[in-house]
Each structure stands twice: as C-alpha cells, then as structure tokens.
Write an enzyme that holds these catalytic residues in place. Structure first.
Site, mmCIF file in Angstrom:
data_model
loop_
_atom_site.group_PDB
_atom_site.id
_atom_site.type_symbol
_atom_site.label_atom_id
_atom_site.label_comp_id
_atom_site.label_asym_id
_atom_site.label_seq_id
_atom_site.Cartn_x
_atom_site.Cartn_y
_atom_site.Cartn_z
ATOM 1 N N CYS A 1 22.841 -34.661 24.428
ATOM 2 C CA CYS A 1 24.288 -34.758 24.150
ATOM 3 C C CYS A 1 24.990 -34.717 25.499
ATOM 4 O O CYS A 1 25.513 -33.692 25.917
ATOM 5 C CB CYS A 1 24.743 -33.625 23.242
ATOM 6 S SG CYS A 1 23.755 -33.421 21.749
ATOM 7 N N CYS B 1 28.774 -23.762 24.324
ATOM 8 C CA CYS B 1 29.925 -23.083 24.926
ATOM 9 C C CYS B 1 30.591 -22.213 23.862
ATOM 10 O O CYS B 1 31.814 -22.080 23.828
ATOM 11 C CB CYS B 1 30.904 -24.081 25.523
ATOM 12 S SG CYS B 1 31.407 -25.413 24.421
#
Length: 757
Positions: free
Chosen positions: A216, A363
């Site tokens: 990704c 994140c």
C-alpha cells in the site's frame, strides 16, 4: 451600493477573518467523476448549506472553518481503558495531541547533492543569522529553536523543526528558508515526511540485492526510503534488486509515480492492484539457477525478500495534522477495517520468502487494528511467521511494547466482555477482535515485541510497527483461511456471502491468486485480438488497468540508437521498453524489472509505470542525424556508464552559461579550456553533458545534463527546477564563479528546448 448584476460573476468574495482560538480550517474536496453537469438546484442548495454552516459568515471555496475541541470523551474512555499510555503520562499524551504537528523532512543520501544540503542546515548562521529567541510565536511553539536532527534516524539525515508546515508562513524572516526547502524538495534531495512514518523502512534493513514489495505504497515517502536503501552503493552502480510499489487506487498510483521519479531509479515498478489480491509474479528460469528473488528453474512463484504492509487504518494517530478526526472518532471504524488489514497482512506473508522480513504498520493506536491483527495472523500461519525482537535496531528510539491483552468496545461506548455479548448486541463483532482468554498465549507469541510510538515520546504522530520473519514452515492455503469467521451459527459455519482469501476463482476452479487465466478479465483488458468492424483495424492492446502494456523496442530503432550513442556490446536491448509499438518515449528499466514486465506469465500484472524515461523521439532533426531519439534528463545519470559516444565533458563556466541561456552558439564558446573543441567533435543529435568535477566538489555523483547538439548550437534538455538545483550546488562549491546566490524558487521562464515542452 449593491454590485450591478453584470459584474456579480466577477466579484471576489471578501476574505475570511482570522480564525478564533479552537477554529481549524478544513479543506473540503468534492469528486467530479460521474457528474454530468455542475450547478443546478441541488448544487445551489449544497453551497448555501455550506455558507450557513460557516461560523464566520463567509466562506472560501473548498475551505470550511470548524470549531474543534481537541477532546473526545469516547476517545479518552477507550484509550484509558486500553492502558496504552504509561501510568501518570496521560496528560502529556493528550497535551501532545492538541498541539500542531512539527515539520520534519529527510535528506536523500541517494542524491549526490545531499552534502551541500546537510551543510546548509548545520551552518553556524541559519539563513542570514535568524534570531529565534526574538521571534514572537504561539505558546505551544516555545521555546523556539532552529531545526535540529531527529535523534534516532541514521546518519543524522532527518531533521525536525518545531514550527509546523502551515505555520511557518506566519514568520516573514523564515521565508528564505521555506523557499530554499521547496527548491531542494523539487529536485529530489529532500523529502518532507512525518517522523513516525520513517520508521517501517528502517526495520526492513533493505540491501541492494533484495526484492521488495510495498503493498500500500501511496503517497510514496516510505517507498522512496526503500529505493534509497536499494541504491546504498551509489547511483553509478545498478543494484540487482527491485522495489514493487503497489496501490489499489489508480489515481494515487500516478501520484506515487510522480514522487518516486524524483529519485531517478530504474529499479522500481508501480502497480495497481488490491493489496489483498496482489497476483503471483513469475520469473523466467536462468540456467537452472536461483535468481536473487528465489525463483527456481521450474517457474515457481517469485517471492520477496522484504514486504512492507502499511495497511489502511482509521489514522487516529494522525489527529495532530488531521484534527477533523476528533469530531468523528468511533471504535466501530477500527472494527470495520480489521478484516481488510488481516487480508493484506496474510497476502504479504504468502509473498515473503523463507527468512525474509515483513513489517506490518498502521498510523493508528487502536489494538483492534494492531495487536488483534498480529495475533490473528500468527495463529493463522501456525508457526510460519514469528515476531522479531527489534530492541536496539534503531538507537535512541523510545516506544512502548505491544499489549498482551486489550478490550473491545461497541459503537455506543459500552465495553464488551465476551464475544457472545457482542453477538447479542451486533452481528458485526468478530471473535478475532478479542484477546486470547489465557494471557500466556500472548506471551508465547511474544506480542510484547510489537512497538507503539506515542506522540509525546518524540513530539510526533502516533504509530504502530510489528516486524515478522518468515520461517521454513508452510503457510495454510488461501482457500482454508476465512476472511470473516462467524461461530454464532455453529462451528465452522459461514454467513451468506462470506468470502475466503482464495475464492476469486477462474475457469476450472483455479484461483486467480494461483495464476489461473480469467477469461473475462482478459477480454476487458483487450488481450485478445479483436477486429473493429467499422474501422477494420485491430483494437489497441491494453492492460487490465486500461494502460498500454510495456513492449520491446523495434530492432531497427535500437540499431540506430545504439550506433548514435555507442552502446553496442555495453547495453542489453531488453533494458529498454515502450508503452506501445513505435512509441515516442523509451523507458530504461533494470534487469530485475525487465524480467518481470516482459515475461508472458505476468500478463495479469497491472503496470502503471516502471523505470526511467531514457530517450524521446525528437520532432525536428537534421537529415544526417543517425538517430532521432534524444537523451532525457530522467535517465541521463543512469545511462552514462553505458554510453560510448556523445559524451561532452565541459568546465564549470560553460555549464553555468548554459544554465543561464539554455542554448549557446558553438562559436561563442571560449576555447581556453578546450570546451569548444570537445563540443565540435561530438556528432549531431542527442548528447550527455558531463561536468568536469573529478574532485567531487559539486556532487558526490557525476553531474550529467541531457543536451542536443546541432550544426551551430548546443542546448540543454532539462527543466528549470533541475537547472536551478545544479546551479545551487555549483554556487556552494565555487562561490567566486556565481555572482549571486541561487534563488530558492525555480525559474518560471520556458525555454524553447526544455524537455517540459
């Protein structure tokens, strides 16, 4: 007086007043795909609603002021219950989240100009001697100081500036620094990147011979780090490895390409696939020996030495730069992404060779997206993966260990003690969200080896990292791994419509992930020759993503090009490819890339971009030119070792004149240093202009500029930002030759011979 109707269309809206404390400017972007027309009653009502919701009474196009309180009761309740913050540090944690994110950037050692940039930041006087103590700033920026090195990043190449990216414009005295930073970013020497996101590539420890997959990849900052590690031996040496950068969104894949191209590496490949269904790649046999990727002479699947799975997540670790998350945060968001995250991680494990490393990162701070996925992956692989102890890998880095147990909350904020309780309230709660009943199971799998970076540790964003190593034990087949597990209907039961990792089947029951031929996809891709009944011509061959596939270059064109540049015997023709037959542009790709894109068994691969733009056919050229293909600036540095002719070595003075005028008459060149004779001796056509810099004062790598030589002139074929970057380096090495220091902003004039034409 009111504005007359004819002028109302041209009137500007009054500027919005300065924001009040607690107001945050959010940029609202609306997609236009699928809209037949803009305007109409619905559009006017939507714009009116946006104006009414604006607290200031006026609005700027695309921007809305929202009064955001940097608190969320559900957020605080959830993370207090998870105990991710050390005891007594909760206020420090919340205080860090309420502050703007500082500016961080990274210097690329792959670029030969990095020493000049590093020296500029380390100089005693910071851009004319800025006195930071005298600057008035907001309380959360105090004490204000000059940029400093990120303590845990290797070689001191990452820098930290307490003033955020959006707030630096408020300080006019820092304008030269800001413009200089924009300049060196445009030429690829500096990459602006959040400090926390620099971590995953450091734990992968990429070597020049490694095959690396970034599942990704967009927007590409981590991919650039991986490429820089691949080129650790310098740009003059072509590494044996490759970086495959994948993204599910084709638009983001094109943005990713733009980011990577600044590094000018031929060892990358950008693809467009859903990460959880990334296809198997094959490598042609090479004399029965194993390739660096692990492919054998029996055409086995190409496996990667390193895999980065930076998966989609809720991003609640980024609230410092995305404050809108405070208003919409809910634990159900993390639960909704858990299955996708597991799918991507499991697919990455399948593509990893034994002994290879995979980094799983988010994140987000949510254990349902982090430890729960890691635990599920380890249990599914049954010893095929193990967590790596990374203590001491990154010196000076402070993190908290992974959780051994965690709690699950529903969307209303109620804690769920058991899976059965969750099923009674909502069918969307999975058993995999919950920790093991026996904490010893977490200890046996070493979940404490996971790392969670909290914002108050290093004044950064929040991040989670887990490093896996593939063992010799085989992984379960994709068909045997459920994407969703529902035990409510009985043992082993599945809901209607439930999918498994391998249920995308082709003809004969063979899964697409196992290399089966999907006839429907082939027809959509235009891989079969179809005749247009109206025009009577074969349709263009397209890949699955609608892009034209890369093909070998025509033999006659290669013959002329090799003769022009003296590349016979030095260059493999398979390293040059083109998007379509007789294409204007030729791409230079490394051997590791060439063997993938030109191998027939990889026809299902959706390639967005690969390699460097090396040559481009010129429109106007003299009749006696051997080849119409001129050298492009993107591939000039990588191609220089393979060129036997058309290399023009010039001194600093002549190159500076070319930077200023872009085109010079050959007779006007001074012959004191032999520059004019060397230019005259070159043949008409494309050429590579090399700066005589044997002592490496200007750059650690050769300074090469693409050019074109005619009967009477010589011209540069590079963009203004590229000229500006090289002129800056020369001004640092030879200040006496440059009357005024290089302007920080790129030149805006367009020359006739610039390659951006």
């Amino acid at each position: 007086a009111p504005i007359p109707p004819p002028l109302r269309l041209f009137a500007r809206r009054p500027p919005s007043p300065p924001p009040l404390p607690g107001l945050v400017l959010l940029t609202v972007t609306e997609g236009t795909m699928g809209k037949k027309r803009q305007g109409g009653w619905r559009s006017r009502q939507r714009k009116k609603k946006n104006r009414d919701n604006n607290s200031s009474g006026s609005s700027n196009k695309g921007n809305v002021w929202l009064n955001i309180e940097y608190r969320n009761e559900l957020f605080e309740k959830y993370y207090k219950g998870q105990k991710i913050v050390p005891e007594g540090k909760w206020e420090d944690f919340m205080g860090a989240l309420a502050k703007p994110l500082p500016m961080t950037f990274r210097i690329s050692k792959y670029d030969g100009l990095y020493k000049h940039v590093q020296g500029k930041l380390e100089a005693t006087e910071f851009f004319g001697g800025v006195d930071f103590k005298s600057l008035e700033c907001e309380e959360h920026f105090k004490p204000l100081a000059r940029p400093s090195k990120v303590p845990w990043y290797k070689d001191g190449l990452a820098w930290y500036f307490k003033i955020g990216r959006k707030h630096i414009r408020k300080f006019p005295v820092l304008k030269p620094f800001r413009e200089w930073l924009v300049c060196v970013t445009n030429i690829g020497t500096v990459c602006r990147q959040e400090a926390a996101s620099m971590l995953p590539p450091l734990f992968l420890d990429v070597k020049p011979h490694h095959y690396v997959l970034d599942m990704c990849a967009a927007p590409g900052s981590k991919t650039c780090q991986l490429l820089e590690s691949l080129h650790a031996e310098g740009t003059s040496t072509l590494p044996k490895g490759i970086v495959v950068a994948n993204d599910a969104d084709v638009r983001r894949a094109h943005l990713l390409t733009k980011q990577i191209k600044r590094l000018r590496s031929p060892n990358f490949l950008v693809t467009n696939h859903q990460a959880q269904f990334f296809p198997n790649l094959f490598s042609p046999p090479a004399g029965g020996e194993a390739t660096p990727s692990g492919a054998r002479d029996d055409d086995s699947v190409l496996l990667f030495d390193r895999v980065l799975a930076d998966v989609p997540c809720t991003g609640d670790g980024t609230v410092r730069k995305n404050p809108g998350i405070w208003t919409r945060w809910n634990p159900k968001d993390g639960a909704g992404l858990h299955t996708l995250q597991f799918q991507i991680a499991f697919r990455g494990a399948q593509l990893l060779k034994p002994g290879g490393l995979m980094v799983y990162s988010t994140c987000s701070l949510n254990p349902v997206e982090n430890e729960a996925v890691v635990f599920r992956l380890l249990k599914t692989c049954k010893g095929g993966l193990e967590l790596v102890d990374t203590k001491g890998t990154v010196g000076g880095l402070r993190t908290s260990p992974g959780l051994l147990t965690w709690r699950v909350m529903d969307s209303s904020g109620e804690w769920l003690k058991t899976f059965q309780q969750g099923q009674e309230k909502s069918g969307k709660i999975l058993k995999e969200f919950f920790p093991p009943e026996d904490i010893q199971e977490s200890k046996d799998l070493h979940l404490e080896r996971c790392m969670r970076l909290l914002p108050h540790f290093h004044d950064s964003g929040g991040f989670f990292v887990a490093v896996f190593q593939r063992t010799e034990k085989p992984l379960p087949r994709p068909q045997d791994v459920n994407c969703c597990v529902d035990t409510a209907g009985g043992k082993g039961s599945k809901k209607s419509g439930e999918k498994t990792m391998g249920n995308k089947t082709g003809p004969g029951g063979q899964t697409q992930e196992e290399g089966g031929n999907d006839t429907t996809e082939r027809k959509e891709a235009g891989e079969t020759a179809n005749i247009d009944a109206e025009k009577g011509k074969p349709k263009e061959k397209l890949s699955s993503s609608g892009e034209k596939p890369f093909e070998p270059v025509e033999t006659e064109r290669l013959r002329k090009l090799f003769e022009q540049y003296g590349m016979e015997g030095k260059f493999d023709p398979s390293w040059l490819c083109q998007r379509a037959n007789n294409s204007k542009k030729l791409h230079f790709v490394a051997p590791s890339v060439s063997q993938i894109i030109q191998y027939a068994k990889n026809s299902r691969l959706k390639v967005v971009h690969c390699g460097l733009r090396a040559f481009e056919r010129s429109g106007a050229y003299p009749q006696d030119t051997k080849s119409r293909d001129r050298l492009c600036q993107d591939g000039a540095l990588s191609l220089v070792p393979h060129l036997g002719r058309q290399l023009i070595r010039v001194g600093v003075k002549l190159l500076l004149r070319l930077f200023e005028e872009t085109r010079l008459g050959i007779e006007s060149i001074e012959d004191s240093d032999g520059d004019r004779k060397r230019v005259q001796d070159a043949e008409i056509g494309g050429c590579a202009i090399l700066l005589i810099d044997d002592n490496h004062k200007v750059s650690m790598e050769p300074v090469v500029v693409a050019g074109w030589k005619s009967n009477t002139t010589i011209a540069l074929m590079c963009t203004p930002p590229e000229r500006q970057g090289l002129r800056y380096a020369i001004s640092q090495a030879y200040p006496s030759l440059v009357s005024t220091e290089t302007k920080s902003t790129p030149q805006t004039h367009k020359s006739k011979d610039s390659s951006h034409k």
